[in-house]
Design a protein around this motif. Structure first.
Motif, mmCIF file in Angstrom:
data_model
loop_
_atom_site.group_PDB
_atom_site.id
_atom_site.type_symbol
_atom_site.label_atom_id
_atom_site.label_comp_id
_atom_site.label_asym_id
_atom_site.label_seq_id
_atom_site.Cartn_x
_atom_site.Cartn_y
_atom_site.Cartn_z
ATOM 1 N N LEU A 209 -22.032 2.632 -26.846
ATOM 2 C CA LEU A 209 -22.633 3.907 -26.505
ATOM 3 C C LEU A 209 -21.888 5.221 -26.747
ATOM 4 N N PHE A 210 -22.105 5.903 -27.390
ATOM 5 C CA PHE A 210 -21.607 7.395 -27.839
ATOM 6 C C PHE A 210 -22.329 8.629 -27.384
ATOM 7 N N VAL A 211 -21.478 9.344 -26.819
ATOM 8 C CA VAL A 211 -21.848 10.688 -26.316
ATOM 9 C C VAL A 211 -21.127 11.762 -26.423
ATOM 10 N N THR A 212 -21.590 12.868 -26.627
ATOM 11 C CA THR A 212 -20.961 14.291 -27.009
ATOM 12 C C THR A 212 -21.429 15.318 -26.168
ATOM 13 N N VAL A 213 -20.186 15.732 -25.468
ATOM 14 C CA VAL A 213 -20.557 16.806 -24.485
ATOM 15 C C VAL A 213 -20.219 18.191 -25.254
ATOM 16 N N ALA A 214 -21.332 19.169 -24.978
ATOM 17 C CA ALA A 214 -20.896 20.454 -25.560
ATOM 18 C C ALA A 214 -20.504 21.343 -24.313
ATOM 19 N N SER A 215 -19.718 22.526 -24.686
ATOM 20 C CA SER A 215 -19.582 23.389 -23.700
ATOM 21 C C SER A 215 -19.971 24.836 -24.308
ATOM 22 N N TYR A 216 -20.867 25.383 -23.211
ATOM 23 C CA TYR A 216 -21.510 26.747 -23.329
ATOM 24 C C TYR A 216 -20.738 27.727 -22.518
ATOM 25 N N PRO B 98 -12.583 22.603 -24.370
ATOM 26 C CA PRO B 98 -12.372 23.839 -24.840
ATOM 27 C C PRO B 98 -13.603 24.717 -24.737
ATOM 28 N N ALA B 99 -13.329 26.141 -24.506
ATOM 29 C CA ALA B 99 -14.434 26.856 -24.643
ATOM 30 C C ALA B 99 -15.256 26.955 -25.917
ATOM 31 N N GLY B 100 -16.490 26.537 -25.834
ATOM 32 C CA GLY B 100 -17.511 26.761 -27.024
ATOM 33 C C GLY B 100 -17.202 25.172 -27.995
ATOM 34 N N ALA B 101 -16.490 24.652 -27.464
ATOM 35 C CA ALA B 101 -16.284 23.172 -28.249
ATOM 36 C C ALA B 101 -17.400 22.119 -27.732
ATOM 37 N N ARG B 102 -16.898 20.909 -28.555
ATOM 38 C CA ARG B 102 -17.543 19.650 -28.106
ATOM 39 C C ARG B 102 -16.414 18.533 -28.042
ATOM 40 N N GLU B 103 -16.678 17.574 -27.531
ATOM 41 C CA GLU B 103 -16.025 16.470 -27.444
ATOM 42 C C GLU B 103 -16.866 14.980 -27.129
ATOM 43 N N SER B 104 -16.186 14.093 -27.611
ATOM 44 C CA SER B 104 -17.013 12.891 -27.611
ATOM 45 C C SER B 104 -16.340 11.757 -27.050
#
Length: 495
Positions: free
Chosen positions: A103-110, A138-144
């Motif tokens: 299972l792969f998940v990516t979380v985005a920061s707004y 980080p601000a405005g970034a994405r991590e998986s």
């Protein structure tokens, strides 16, 4: 009161002309879940239902562009930082014949500053499946992140800590049902080697199978879904990729693009066919619709007969460079995925809000012909008559669903809300705008128009009566015992 919920297809959730109590009840039960969309169709429907009455648009950002001048705007948005699950997927691979799932998940920061959240996995009953994993973005970034799942893992909800917008804090992923594509090749060893299909250790078709998940060498002829061959298969279940027998090498012609390509066809999605040499027999005539051509000469065609397809190549693998270009693995992968999409079962079990769910059925003779397909989930029940092709349009609420027939569960479905335009709350705002054209003005205008129309109809009726009366006095009708009494002619009575 009439309440209209906006969306790709606006819908009335109260009314037209409901009592205020009914409208309030519908409003309390409604939950917004639509992806980003244009408000214009919704506003147009509201104006039509209002008939010149008051129209109020409630939104989450103040903008004069959302509605025409006769519509009031009440913006109740608030600028906030937010985290959202940008993507989530379950991937299955066959390793030594064993299904392995991740299972792969990516979380985005707004958000305008770094944020920390926790990623958790739950089953349908709410039982946590693994320890929480901390994630700093980080601000405005994405991590998986990636999670290993058991081969028989149930439906999984991936959740992050609740924040400003709850609907994008969870993704719902159902198990992917086995949709294994069986491939085969009866070309000679030299041709197969020239096409680069075998593994380095000589294992047949190993390089082709490695391009896609859940593809195997077909164990028997009945399990062949895609066949590379010189002669098309007559089996209805088999798609044939035919490398037409060519004449002597001296009869070849080498083509160096640009080629005419049917780029909208899914088999050629991502292929460019640039910078390669395509050697073909110019005297060969292929049956079917051209997919790739060199001028007026088709090089690759497709012929469809029901569910059966025949793809024909005018192609010399010993002189061409197509099979050594990046376009060749793209074509082979597209071929398997396109064949998989037409296998019986669910085309996809993990969807986004608003997407349709499609089921390809194989109805047996002993099935109950009257038993409908039922889609259950999130407090809804939808039915579809028994067909070989079933589509449930627009699943509107995120969560888990089940497809059933005759009390038998056929598929589990996960529906997730994913929309960056809605998850980014930083531009939300509040404010009001009154209508610059009063509703009463429209009502008065319509009333005057109605009065003018009524007066015109009355004037025409009087004129008609006057003209007919004069005609009757000049030419009196003959006396008839059946004529109406009172001196009124039959013609004037009808008029």
């Amino acid at each position: 009161v009439s309440l209209v919920a906006s969306g790709p297809r606006p819908r009335t959730i109260a009314g037209p002309a409901a009592y205020p109590e009914e409208a309030l009840q519908a409003l309390f039960e409604w939950r917004p879940a639509a992806l980003h969309h244009d408000l214009a169709p919704t506003v147009a429907l509201a104006l039509q239902l209002a008939g010149g009455g008051r129209v109020l648009c409630v939104t989450d950002h103040a903008s004069d562009d959302d509605a025409p001048a006769e519509v009031e705007i009440a913006a109740v948005g608030e600028s906030l930082d937010n985290l959202a699950i940008a993507s989530a997927a379950r991937n299955v691979a066959l390793v030594d014949g064993e299904r392995r799932e991740r299972l792969f998940v990516t979380v985005a920061s707004y958000a305008d500053a770094p944020r920390t959240t926790h990623v958790r996995l739950f089953d349908e009953a709410g039982v946590e499946l693994s320890a929480p994993r901390e994630l700093t973005i980080p601000a405005g970034a994405r991590e998986s992140l990636a999670f290993d799942l058991a081969s028989d893992a149930p439906s999984v909800a991936v959740c992050i800590d609740t924040d400003a917008l709850a609907i994008d804090d969870a993704a719902y992923l159902a198990p992917r049902p086995p949709r294994v594509v069986g491939v085969a090749c009866d070309l000679d060893d030299d041709t197969r080697a020239a096409l680069g299909l075998d593994g380095r250790d000589g294992q047949p078709l190993a390089r082709w199978i490695a391009l896609v998940d859940e593809a195997v060498v077909a164990p028997d002829p009945d399990a062949v879904h895609v066949l590379l061959t010189r002669t098309p298969s007559s089996a209805a279940n088999t798609w044939s990729v035919v490398f037409q027998p060519l004449r002597d090498v001296g009869e070849r012609k080498d083509f160096i693009g640009p080629f005419l390509v049917e780029r909208r066809h899914p088999l050629l999605d991502g292929a460019t066919l640039e910078g390669l040499v395509w050697s073909a027999d110019p005297a060969l005539r292929l049956a079917g619709s051209p997919l790739v051509s060199a001028g007026n000469l088709p090089l690759l065609t497709e012929d469809r007969d029901g569910s059966r397809r025949v793809l024909s190549f005018d192609f010399d693998p010993f002189r061409s460079s197509l099979q050594r270009s990046p376009d060749w693995p793209i074509f082979l992968a597209n071929l398997v995925e396109e064949r998989r999409s037409e296998l019986p079962g669910a085309v996809a079990t993990n969807l986004t809000v608003g997407a349709p769910f499609t089921w390809r059925a194989t109805l047996r003779a002993d099935d109950d012909a009257n038993a409908p397909f039922q889609l259950r989930g999130e407090g809804t029940l939808r039915e579809h008559p028994a067909r070989d092709f079933v589509v449930f349009d627009e699943l509107e609420r995120p969560g888990f669903y089940r497809l059933e027939r005759a009390s038998r569960v056929l598929a589990q479905i996960g529906v997730t809300f994913q929309d960056a335009a809605e998850s980014d709350l930083r531009a939300r705002s509040s404010g009001t705008r009154t209508a610059t054209i009063a509703a009463g003005t429209n009502e008065a205008l319509e009333s005057r128009l109605d009065l003018v129309l009524l007066l015109a109809i009355a004037a025409l009726a009087v004129l008609d009566w006057y003209v007919l009366s004069r005609a009757a006095r000049r030419s009196p009708a003959p006396q008839d015992e059946h004529a109406p009494r009172g001196g009124v002619t039959p013609h004037s009575e009808v008029a």
